[in-house]
Scaffold this motif. Structure first.
Motif, short mmCIF file in Angstrom:
data_model
loop_
_atom_site.label_atom_id
_atom_site.label_comp_id
_atom_site.label_asym_id
_atom_site.label_seq_id
_atom_site.Cartn_x
_atom_site.Cartn_y
_atom_site.Cartn_z
N ARG A 204 -42.63 -60.58 6.65
CA ARG A 204 -41.74 -60.82 5.68
C ARG A 204 -42.29 -60.91 4.27
NH1 ARG A 204 -39.05 -64.77 3.26
NH2 ARG A 204 -40.32 -66.58 4.33
N ARG A 205 -43.45 -61.81 4.17
CA ARG A 205 -44.13 -61.73 3.01
C ARG A 205 -45.25 -60.72 2.99
NH1 ARG A 205 -44.51 -68.08 3.62
NH2 ARG A 205 -42.69 -68.84 2.99
N GLU B 271 -41.05 -69.83 -2.14
CA GLU B 271 -42.18 -69.41 -0.93
C GLU B 271 -43.35 -70.37 -1.15
OE1 GLU B 271 -41.06 -67.15 0.84
OE2 GLU B 271 -39.40 -66.01 -0.32
N ARG C 173 -39.94 -59.47 9.65
CA ARG C 173 -38.96 -59.42 8.57
C ARG C 173 -37.72 -59.20 9.30
NH1 ARG C 173 -40.09 -54.23 5.26
NH2 ARG C 173 -42.19 -55.16 4.78
N GLU C 174 -36.44 -59.49 8.77
CA GLU C 174 -35.33 -59.44 9.31
C GLU C 174 -35.28 -60.17 10.70
OE1 GLU C 174 -34.31 -55.41 9.69
OE2 GLU C 174 -34.89 -55.18 7.20
N LYS D 46 -44.09 -54.98 8.78
CA LYS D 46 -43.00 -55.56 9.10
C LYS D 46 -43.14 -57.22 8.87
CE LYS D 46 -41.18 -51.69 9.98
NZ LYS D 46 -40.54 -51.04 11.21
#
Lengths: 594, 173
Positions: free
Chosen positions: A358-359, A105, A383-384, A356
């Protein structure tokens, strides 16, 4: 970082790391290392900002490179130590490699510019020597021994630094007011009462680099002529309080606090005051009342605290992030800081990415970055792989912005123009599963509960707004409600005594402006498209997917679910209370709300 | 978590014992504006602000009882009722709200029959809704005593609470 030729492991040991299990990882590391099998050192640091991969260990090799590993558990510790001693890299666990920014990342950090967070995660916050080793207290020494208070204020003014607590008032100007105020005793207060839900940057700085804040206070105290400083910190931050206490004690020992600092004739000391849980105490005059031992209620200004503050004396109040930037500005020059940013917003801003995204974690970016850069380049998007719906900026005083405003730059004026505010730095990302009406209701319920009750517009106005929002969420909204909300909001904004009331309607106004269709859906179509508001949804089982395992029937608190074993189950809508517990229980994700 | 886990039965001083209060009064004697730290330390010693203790505190520190009551009821940190053996704090910060904190509170109500601020009749559990604890990346979160349970699902709440339900009040590590 490592001068003695040994490889060093640094464990992220802030509140979120500990909450994610860093204490157990630390125990496991200590146990394995105490056996003497490995020639490795262990140290702790504050939060590096990779909150989404906690617990985290950074391995510093003697030749200068480092590797960050995430998602550690006590079970993974032996394998980690074996690999580190053998000089190997565990590719699958890598969060970041200093020699390869594309690994893991890595772009999370590569897209940031860290000034306030310069030491967070890099030094042991409980060691004054580590802070000194990275140049700590040199700025304070320079300021006190080679600069006049006016020169310091001038330098800070030139940097363009503005109050990072949310209001964005120019720091140099504020210091100038306090400097000019007449009084035998002046006070400097560090506002560490971070009450915004969803914001944790002050906590991370206090836990990760407490000395930077103290050094900023020493400089500020000298500049305005205040010999006594206070840090007003939330009692809910026990680790930050502990590290501050330790840092202050170490400073007194070294002569950085107390009498005749750095051999000058200047005296300065700091006391910690623990807040007792009241959001309104983030407001300057309420904070002062709280330090004085009273109910934390704001009073009208003027007189401003710069003239009549704590105990009636001239008082200057700055936020944690503001003060932590000061030593860097003095060390590197105001012009250097002003190179970053936009015309009116200089330097960097720390954001807490959450929701929501992702990081989720700490992101410090130069002013002028767009929201899209912060959320997607640093935060990695939603996310997702879900679609971005909104970002909430500035907590209960701020607003929700839609995708069409993602190219808004991080700049006080540009963000204010959207109806949101820069705020202290909370940035909550929402996807299609977030109901914007419910989110507005949530913030209003917060401000309504936190209203101190002193002035009518805030005390009663927020209550009436909350009642309207609640009935809309319950499917009992009336067509005139939207207009009622707008009228109430305008009155509350115009007539409230302090910023708590003055900004409380922002979450409602911005959602009304950018997500009005959701309000209309609730009122006219009795639909909550996000599937959140219980009164407006139906919970169903997809019979194609259901395997009839019966897990949902077992957890249903009202016995609404029935069905033969190994046959698709059924929810009786008459009995169902739409608590959605079954949704989280279903292993097949066969249950949905609409 | 960090430090020793205290035995819950000896966690707080008895409200009939004014010894700890005297110590606290001494600690702040002569200090300006010490009312909030006085109340904080008193609550830490006794677990809550009992009426008798408040009266003794007002007398000892030279305040009106009404002043103490005014401050104690203004700030969310202070409680006037004793808490159960285990304190469950459910975070309702924004990130946790978006992640479904409401469902966590609802499931606790299903299991223990208590809502925000209430204590079970057997004095085993007290549940409180709290504002952001600042560990947003782990949302939704519930903290039982000193242990943080993050990334919770409503369906897992029962399993977490079971650890604290044992007769002795001993925690499973």
């Amino acid at each position: 970082m490592n001068g003695n030729g040994r490889t060093k492991l640094v464990l992220g040991y802030g509140t979120c790391g500990i909450a994610a299990g860093a204490a157990a990882v630390k125990e496991a590391l200590e146990r394995e290392l105490s056996a003497g099998k490995y020639d490795l050192e262990l140290d702790i640091a504050g939060c590096m900002g990779f909150c989404f991969r906690e617990p985290i260990v950074e391995v510093h090799y003697p030749e200068g490179r480092s590797v960050v590993y995430g998602d550690l558990t006590p079970k993974k510790v032996p394998q980690l130590l074996e690999a580190v001693s053998a000089g190997e890299v565990l590719e699958d666990w890598v969060v970041r490699r200093s020699d390869d920014p594309t690994a893991g990342e890595g772009d999370f950090l590569a897209n940031q510019h860290r000034i306030v967070l310069r030491n967070c995660g890099n030094i042991n916050p409980e060691s004054i020597d580590e802070y000194i080793a990275v140049g700590g207290y040199e700025a304070a020494r320079k300021a006190l021994t080679t600069m006049t208070p006016e020169q310091i204020i001038d330098e800070v003014s030139r940097s363009g630094l503005r109050g990072r607590g949310g209001a964005g008032f120019p720091t140099g100007t504020k210091w100038g007011f306090a400097r000019k105020a007449k009084g035998d005793q002046k006070y400097l207060v560090c506002n560490a009462d971070e009450g915004d839900p969803g914001a944790f940057m002050d906590r991370s700085v206090l836990e990760g680099d407490p000395h930077a804040v103290i050094e900023g206070m020493i400089i500020a105290g000298y500049a305005i002529g205040a010999s006594q400083g206070y840090i007003y910190c939330r009692a809910e931050y026990p680790l930050a309080l502990k590290r501050l206490e330790k840092a202050i004690a170490a400073c007194r020992e070294r002569g950085f606090l107390g009498e005749r600092i750095f051999g000058t004739d200047w005296n300065f000391d700091i006391k910690i005051k623990k807040g007792a849980g009241a959001f309104v105490c983030g407001e300057e005059t309420a904070l002062i009342a709280s330090i004085e031992g009273k109910r934390g209620m704001p009073r009208p200004r003027p007189p401003f605290p710069a003239n009549e503050g704590l105990w009636g004396k001239p008082t200057n109040i700055n936020n944690v992030e503001t003060l932590a930037a000061v030593p860097w500005i003095i060390a590197n020059g105001g012009d250097k800081y002003a190179e970053l940013g936009t015309e009116k917003s200089k330097g960097t801003k720390v954001f807490c990415l959450a929701g929501k995204v992702r990081r989720s974690g700490l992101a410090e970016v130069p002013m002028g970055y767009t929201l899209r850069q912060v959320i997607f380049d640093v935060g990695g998007g939603v996310r997702e792989g879900k679609e971005f719906k909104a970002v909430q900026l500035g907590g209960p005083s701020g607003g929700c912005l839609p995708a069409s405003l993602l190219d808004t730059p991080v700049d006080y004026e540009a963000i204010t123009a959207t109806g949101a505010i820069m705020g202290s730095g909370g940035m909550i990302v929402a996807d299609s599963s977030t109901c914007m009406v419910d989110l507005a209701r949530y913030f209003l319920s917060f401000t309504q509960a936190e209203s101190c009750g002193k002035c009518v517009p805030c005390r009663l106005g927020t209550k009436r707004m909350l009642e309207i929002l609640t009935r809309i969420c319950e499917g009992k909204g009336e067509p005139e409600d939207l207009e009622r909300l707008e009228i109430l909001a305008a009155d509350i904004k115009a007539a409230s005594l302090c910023a708590l009331g003055g900004t409380a309607p922002n979450p409602v106004l911005t959602t009304l402006r950018y997500f009005r269709n959701e309000y209309e859906d609730h009122i006219f179509n009795h639909k909550c498209t996000a599937g959140v508001c219980p009164a407006l949804i139906t919970v169903r089982i997809n019979r194609e997917i259901c395997t009839g395992c019966g897990a949902c029937a077992k957890i249903c608190p009202v016995g609404a679910i029935s069905g033969e074993k190994k046959e698709p189950h059924f929810i009786d809508p008459e009995v169902c209370i739409r608590c959605k517990l079954c949704l989280s229980r279903c292993p097949e994700e066969a249950i949905y709300a609409e | 978590m960090e430090g020793e886990t205290c035995k819950c039965s000896q966690r707080f001083a008895d409200v009939d014992d004014l010894g700890p209060l005297q110590e606290i009064l001494e600690r702040y004697r002569g200090e300006k504006g010490a009312l909030i730290p006085l109340l904080q330390d008193t609550q830490e010693a006794y677990g809550y602000l009992d009426e008798r203790i408040m009266r003794a505190l007002a007398k000892g520190a030279g305040y009106q009882l009404s002043q103490l009551y005014g401050v104690a009821t203004f700030y969310t940190q202070f409680r006037l009722q004793p808490i159960g053996e285990h304190l469950i704090r459910v975070c309702h910060g924004t990130a946790c709200h978006v992640a479904g904190a409401e469902l966590i509170s609802e499931e606790i109500h299903n299991i223990l029959g208590i809502r925000d601020g209430e204590t079970t009749p057997d004095r085993k559990f007290t549940v409180e809704s709290v504002m952001c604890v600042g560990a947003c990346s782990l949302s939704p979160i519930m903290i039982v005593d000193e242990d943080t349970h993050g990334k919770l699902k409503p369906a897992n709440v029962r399993k977490v609470l079971k650890k604290y339900m044992g007769e002795s009040g001993e925690k499973e590590e």
